[in-house]
Design a protein around this motif. Structure first.
Motif, short mmCIF file in Angstrom:
data_model
loop_
_atom_site.label_atom_id
_atom_site.label_comp_id
_atom_site.label_asym_id
_atom_site.label_seq_id
_atom_site.Cartn_x
_atom_site.Cartn_y
_atom_site.Cartn_z
N GLN A 101 4.73 5.48 -6.30
CA GLN A 101 3.46 4.84 -6.61
C GLN A 101 3.60 4.00 -7.89
O GLN A 101 4.37 4.36 -8.79
N THR B 23 0.53 1.07 -3.98
CA THR B 23 -0.68 1.44 -4.72
C THR B 23 -1.07 2.88 -4.38
O THR B 23 -1.70 3.55 -5.18
N GLY B 24 -0.67 3.35 -3.19
CA GLY B 24 -0.95 4.73 -2.78
C GLY B 24 0.27 5.61 -2.96
O GLY B 24 1.39 5.12 -3.10
N ASP C 205 -5.77 -6.79 -1.15
CA ASP C 205 -6.22 -5.45 -1.57
C ASP C 205 -5.28 -4.89 -2.63
O ASP C 205 -5.73 -4.32 -3.63
N ASN C 206 -3.99 -5.04 -2.41
CA ASN C 206 -2.99 -4.58 -3.40
C ASN C 206 -3.23 -5.30 -4.72
O ASN C 206 -3.20 -4.69 -5.79
N VAL D 120 -6.23 -3.96 -6.69
CA VAL D 120 -5.92 -2.68 -7.36
C VAL D 120 -5.13 -2.95 -8.63
O VAL D 120 -5.43 -2.40 -9.70
N LEU D 121 -4.14 -3.84 -8.54
CA LEU D 121 -3.30 -4.16 -9.70
C LEU D 121 -4.11 -4.82 -10.81
O LEU D 121 -3.89 -4.54 -12.00
N LEU E 263 0.82 -1.21 0.00
CA LEU E 263 0.00 0.00 0.00
C LEU E 263 0.86 1.27 0.00
O LEU E 263 0.71 2.13 -0.86
N ARG F 188 -7.16 -4.28 -11.53
CA ARG F 188 -7.94 -3.24 -12.23
C ARG F 188 -7.06 -2.41 -13.16
O ARG F 188 -7.51 -1.95 -14.20
N LEU F 189 -5.79 -2.19 -12.77
CA LEU F 189 -4.89 -1.34 -13.56
C LEU F 189 -4.25 -2.07 -14.73
O LEU F 189 -3.82 -1.44 -15.70
#
Ligand code: 4NP
Length: 155
Positions: free
Chosen positions: A75, A44-45, A93-94, A97-98, A13, A100-101
């Motif tokens: 980031q 991710t942040g 969670d990480n 996010v990945l 994160l 989706r990207l």
């Protein structure tokens, strides 16, 4: 990737606790195994971008023979999906996010502990808000993951 040399990006994160430790442990294990590999870490942040690792992460790395004081947080960026052959998330969670990207044909995604027998799907717990001893657990977890990931890349 067009080259055969693997390139691994570890992602958590904040990029100040778990992923810099994963990067450090992986560098150590790759060097021991004689594996030629490119390694980096990111978050991710962006809250901690430009900062060195958390002092507790620096301390546990130092206790295990690695100086990570020169690492700087950044980031994840779109170019990472082409630059790296593997992007390895520290928790679910990480990873979400990945996912989706990630563009089509982008780097292969996995969880670090997916590479450890019997620990598939497990997260490396976030030690940021906990006691200092949590960082020793983080080091143990990232070292297990790094070791087995190096083994898999050597095959
Ligand atoms: P990391 O730990 O994701 O392992 O680097 C964290 C660092 C900072 C924050 C959360 C987790 N934060 O909320 O600032």
């Amino acid at each position: 990737m067009t080259t055969d040399k693997p390139a691994i990006l570890f992602v958590c994160l904040g990029n100040i606790c778990r992923s810099p430790l994963a990067e450090a442990a992986f560098r150590l294990e790759a060097e021991r195994a004689g594996l030629d590999v490119e390694v980096d870490s990111a978050g991710t942040g962006a809250w901690h971008a430009g900062e060195p690792p958390d002092r507790r992460a620096q301390a546990v790395a130092r206790r295990n023979g690695v100086d990570i004081s020169g690492y700087r947080a950044r980031q994840v960026e779109p170019a990472d999906f082409a630059r790296f052959s593997h992007i390895v998330a520290l928790d679910g969670d990480n990873l979400a996010v990945l996912q989706r990207l990630r563009p089509r044909d982008g780097a292969a995604l996995s969880l670090l502990l997916d590479h450890v027998a019997g620990r598939m799907g497990e997260a490396v717990a976030d030690p940021y808000y906990g006691a200092e001893a949590g960082f020793d657990t983080t080091w143990t977890d990232v070292t297990m993951g790094a070791r087995d990931l190096v083994r898999a890349l050597m095959r």
